[in-house]
Design a protein around this motif. Structure first.
Motif, PDB file in Angstrom:
ATOM      1  N   ALA A  46       0.749  -1.329   0.158  1.00 33.18           N
ATOM      2  CA  ALA A  46      -0.024  -0.039  -0.033  1.00 33.18           C
ATOM      3  C   ALA A  46       0.922   1.231   0.015  1.00 33.18           C
ATOM      4  O   ALA A  46       1.859   1.209   0.835  1.00 33.18           O
ATOM      5  N   THR A  47       0.648   2.196  -0.963  1.00 31.81           N
ATOM      6  CA  THR A  47       1.220   3.419  -1.032  1.00 31.81           C
ATOM      7  C   THR A  47       0.443   4.379  -0.889  1.00 31.81           C
ATOM      8  O   THR A  47      -0.484   4.448  -1.805  1.00 31.81           O
TER       9      THR A  47
ATOM     10  N   PHE B  54       3.786   7.330   2.176  1.00 29.61           N
ATOM     11  CA  PHE B  54       3.985   6.212   3.159  1.00 29.61           C
ATOM     12  C   PHE B  54       3.706   4.954   2.475  1.00 29.61           C
ATOM     13  O   PHE B  54       2.862   4.857   1.710  1.00 29.61           O
ATOM     14  N   GLN B  55       4.325   3.836   2.911  1.00 25.65           N
ATOM     15  CA  GLN B  55       4.113   2.545   2.565  1.00 25.65           C
ATOM     16  C   GLN B  55       3.927   1.439   3.418  1.00 25.65           C
ATOM     17  O   GLN B  55       4.469   1.564   4.665  1.00 25.65           O
ATOM     18  N   ALA B  56       3.323   0.477   3.211  1.00 25.04           N
ATOM     19  CA  ALA B  56       3.172  -0.574   4.252  1.00 25.04           C
ATOM     20  C   ALA B  56       2.737  -1.808   3.687  1.00 25.04           C
ATOM     21  O   ALA B  56       2.465  -1.865   2.286  1.00 25.04           O
TER      22      ALA B  56
ATOM     23  N   LEU C 170      -5.155  -0.419   5.648  1.00 26.63           N
ATOM     24  CA  LEU C 170      -5.433   0.309   6.951  1.00 26.63           C
ATOM     25  C   LEU C 170      -3.985   0.496   7.777  1.00 26.63           C
ATOM     26  O   LEU C 170      -4.177   1.283   8.460  1.00 26.63           O
ATOM     27  N   ILE C 171      -3.155  -0.325   7.616  1.00 30.18           N
ATOM     28  CA  ILE C 171      -1.989  -0.013   8.116  1.00 30.18           C
ATOM     29  C   ILE C 171      -1.214   1.374   7.866  1.00 30.18           C
ATOM     30  O   ILE C 171      -0.758   1.987   8.653  1.00 30.18           O
TER      31      ILE C 171
ATOM     32  N   ARG D 237      -2.665   3.625  -3.482  1.00 31.26           N
ATOM     33  CA  ARG D 237      -2.676   2.787  -4.472  1.00 31.26           C
ATOM     34  C   ARG D 237      -1.892   1.497  -3.970  1.00 31.26           C
ATOM     35  O   ARG D 237      -1.231   1.383  -2.996  1.00 31.26           O
ATOM     36  N   LEU D 238      -2.496   0.224  -4.386  1.00 32.85           N
ATOM     37  CA  LEU D 238      -2.177  -1.019  -4.029  1.00 32.85           C
ATOM     38  C   LEU D 238      -1.619  -1.767  -5.019  1.00 32.85           C
ATOM     39  O   LEU D 238      -2.159  -1.857  -6.074  1.00 32.85           O
ATOM     40  N   HIS D 239      -0.625  -2.458  -4.971  1.00 31.26           N
ATOM     41  CA  HIS D 239      -0.239  -3.511  -5.860  1.00 31.26           C
ATOM     42  C   HIS D 239       0.274  -5.036  -5.271  1.00 31.26           C
ATOM     43  O   HIS D 239       0.527  -4.965  -4.030  1.00 31.26           O
TER      44      HIS D 239
END
Length: 456
Positions: A184-185, A193-195, A232-233, A263-265
């Motif tokens: 997740a970006t 932020f990324q997680a 969510l994180i 954005r999700l990948h």
């Protein structure tokens, strides 16, 4: 002279096919004789003795590496009859006599008879499988239309290292989570932020505003493991950075997240790290994000339609397709692991073959139910993903489908018939049998999470 590595590869592929045909695990044996090698397997201890001629025996020619496949013969018999690929074909299956031309027919005008479909195949050695025929021109590797694409060993290693490096960068200082994963970006207030999904045994610590948004969703409507999902994180991480834990008002969170983009990948085994596949939020994450002021619409329910009715016709063809698809999946190795040839796979999957999709997205008994598919045509590489989990579980695993709805999971069965879902939040126990697991997926029974100890 054929290499030892090639001999072992042929024996392994033969054992996969025989395991699926005979219904018990065949441990391959290589017996050398002057003409080459015979691949065979001893009968199971305490089990029924196979009928003479059942299954297949493979003879590997010493000089050419050609493979001769004949009906199952004891190795001593196969060795005694072998005199080369062509000679063996003629000795075991004599050519059919040519028909006599009718009186008065000109010599040479009779077309040659169509040969019967021979049960003997003498083919050049293929460096990757027992599939008859040479590889396509200019192709370094061959792939079955049923299985996932096959990569060269160097390319597979390169992709695995790139994915591992990306996971380590996103999760510094702790062991890298296993695949599949979702990144997740979040871009907000000029910052990025990324997680990743949270796969550790300890529960993730969310910002109070995110925890409040989750608590507003009834338990039966929450997607399995949604609080561990990276969307969510990453929002919790951003809110902690932007204002600490003192602000719990959803209106404050909405002001902070105004204009944010998420954005999700998806990261999966064998995929190039520089060309990731876009991913989607699950229903629960989407609902919570909208309530926190993120742009988007509330997700909608999808009531499950009646499942398709299956007729009894074509069962033999479905079994053949299932066996070929399973064998093609097993034939694609990972960098560290290989998928097992579990003897019961054809019987287990044939009632759902070639694939069994279930479309749904609605509240369940203990958790939300989402769409899933049981599919014998596995199109993605999973050997290392499931091999790593097998080491923790203490049982070998094989892929049998997947889940949609933002879960992006792999459904897998182990050698004890137990079924698990493997996603970016961890591994989850669905049931002791496939039938139990299907019911869990249909009605939303609670699914315990597999801990690092291999228990749940």
């Amino acid at each position: 002279m054929i290499s030892q590595e090639r001999l072992e590869e042929i024996a392994r592929h033969w054992a996969v096919g025989e395991t699926l045909r005979r219904g018990y695990e065949c441990e391959p044996r290589l017996t050398e004789f002057p003409g080459g090698w015979v691949v065979w397997s001893p009968p199971p201890a305490g089990g029924a003795v196979p009928e003479p001629g059942s299954g297949e025996t493979v003879i590997i020619d010493r000089e050419t590496g050609a493979l001769t496949v004949v009906p199952g013969l004891p190795p001593q018999v196969a060795m005694s009859r072998y005199a080369g690929p062509a000679a063996t074909a003629q000795a075991v299956y004599p050519a059919a006599p040519r028909p006599t031309p009718p009186p008065g027919a000109p010599v040479g005008t009779m077309p040659p008879p169509l040969p019967p479909l021979p049960p003997v195949l003498s083919v050049p050695a293929d460096p990757h499988s027992l599939t008859p025929g040479p590889p396509p021109p200019n192709a370094a590797l061959t792939s079955s239309p049923f299985g996932p694409p096959r990569l060269s060993a160097d390319e597979a290693e390169r992709r695995a290292m790139a994915l591992a490096a990306q996971l380590a960068r996103l999760n510094p200082g702790v062991p890298a989570p296993t695949l599949p994963q979702v990144v997740a970006t979040l871009e907000v207030a000029g910052r990025t932020f990324q997680a990743l999904g949270h796969t550790a045994d300890a529960e993730p610590a969310h910002h109070p505003a995110v925890a409040h948004a989750l608590a507003a969703i009834p338990p039966g409507s929450r997607t399995r493991g949604a609080h561990r999902h990276p969307d969510l994180i990453v929002v919790s991480k951003a809110l902690f950075e932007l204002g600490g834990a003192a602000h719990t008002d959803p209106a404050w969170a909405a002001r902070q997240l105004a204009g944010a983009t998420l954005r999700l990948h998806l990261l999966r085994e064998g995929a190039p790290a520089d060309n990731p596949t876009p991913a989607a939020s699950c229903n629960t994450c989407g609902t919570a994000l909208v309530s926190l002021g993120m742009p988007g619409e509330l997700p909608r329910d999808l009531v499950r339609p009646e499942p398709p009715q299956r007729g009894a016709a074509g069962r033999a063809a479905l079994r053949a397709i299932t066996a070929e698809a399973v064998a093609a999946t097993i034939a694609v190795p990972g960098v560290r692991h290989r998928l097992p040839a579990l003897p019961f796979l054809v019987d287990l999957l044939e009632p759902y073959a070639p694939f069994h999709p279930v479309l749904q997205s609605q509240s369940g008994a203990a958790q939300r139910v989402e769409s899933f598919t049981l599919d014998v045509w596995t199109r993605e590489q999973t050997a290392d993903t499931l091999g790593d989990l097998s080491e923790r579980l203490g049982a070998r695993l094989f892929p049998i489908g997947g889940e949609a709805g933002g879960l992006h999971s792999i459904l897998a069965v182990d050698e004890h018939h137990r079924v698990f879902a493997v996603d970016h939040a961890g591994a989850w126990f669905l049931g002791p049998t496939l039938e139990d697991a299907v019911q869990t997926l249909l009605i939303g029974r609670s699914t315990p999470r597999l801990r690092t100890t291999g228990t749940w």
